[in-house]
Scaffold this motif. Structure first.
Motif, PDB file in Angstrom:
ATOM      1  N   GLN A  47       0.832  -1.210   0.000  1.00 23.09           N
ATOM      2  CA  GLN A  47       0.000   0.000   0.000  1.00 23.09           C
ATOM      3  C   GLN A  47       0.865   1.258   0.000  1.00 23.09           C
ATOM      4  N   ARG A  50       2.390   1.645  -3.480  1.00 21.37           N
ATOM      5  CA  ARG A  50       1.387   2.131  -4.446  1.00 21.37           C
ATOM      6  C   ARG A  50       1.069   3.601  -4.205  1.00 21.37           C
ATOM      7  N   ARG A  51       0.919   3.984  -2.925  1.00 16.69           N
ATOM      8  CA  ARG A  51       0.622   5.382  -2.598  1.00 16.69           C
ATOM      9  C   ARG A  51       1.749   6.291  -3.088  1.00 16.69           C
TER      10      ARG A  51
END
Length: 186
Positions: A47, A50-51
């Motif tokens: 996460q 991806r962020r």
């Protein structure tokens, strides 16, 4: 008929001394050059990765819009906000990551390391210049700026997934191939 040899230009003692001093200073700078380094980021938080990638793309788009619309305060504000969000994402990703740093070895050291891990007969037939079973861990360890031992390098190369182990190997090998000189071609 032979041509006479061109006359040598006489250098004044002061210009010769100046040239020697300039060369000595240049040679000193060349001796002090830092060897190339390469850093491998290891982060298991998908996460956060991806962020970071999403905020990087958003910041790039916002900057492009702001540059294309010079004087547009809203576009400039959006670009600044996107850049800040990207920096926040970078900070979070850095905090959740481990970093391994590798440095290029001096040429004689690398050549000796390769010589210590000669390819097998089969590997030689395939064009290998080193033993692909033993050399990677030796190089990862030797190039590690973090103090990774040969045993630790071998453990990681043998227990990580193939893409992660390849990334570890490539981080150590690629820095050995990095050139920071230019042949002067324009």
């Amino acid at each position: 008929m032979s041509r006479p040899a061109p006359a040598k230009r006489q250098q004044s003692p002061s210009s010769a001394t100046s040239a020697e001093g300039a060369w000595a200073a240049k040679m000193d700078r060349l001796r002090r050059r830092a060897r190339p380094q390469n850093t491998l980021r290891i982060c298991d938080d998908d996460q956060l990765r991806r962020r970071f990638e999403e905020t990087e793309q958003a910041a790039r788009r916002a900057r492009f819009v702001a540059e294309a619309n010079a004087g547009d305060e809203q576009a400039a504000r959006q670009a600044a906000d996107a850049a800040a969000a990207h920096e926040d994402a970078r900070t979070a990703l850095d905090a959740a990551s481990e970093f391994l740093t590798f440095r290029a070895l001096p040429r004689p050291v690398l050549e000796e390391l390769i010589a210590q891990h000669p390819p097998t007969e089969k590997q030689t037939g395939e064009g290998a210049i080193f033993n692909s079973d033993t050399f990677p861990a030796a190089l990862v360890s030797a190039a590690s700026m973090d103090g990774m031992s040969w045993e630790e390098a071998e453990e990681l190369l043998n227990t990580w997934s193939a893409p992660d182990a390849n990334a570890l190997w490539e981080a150590a090998w690629q820095v050995q191939q990095e050139s920071r000189v230019d042949l002067g071609k324009d």
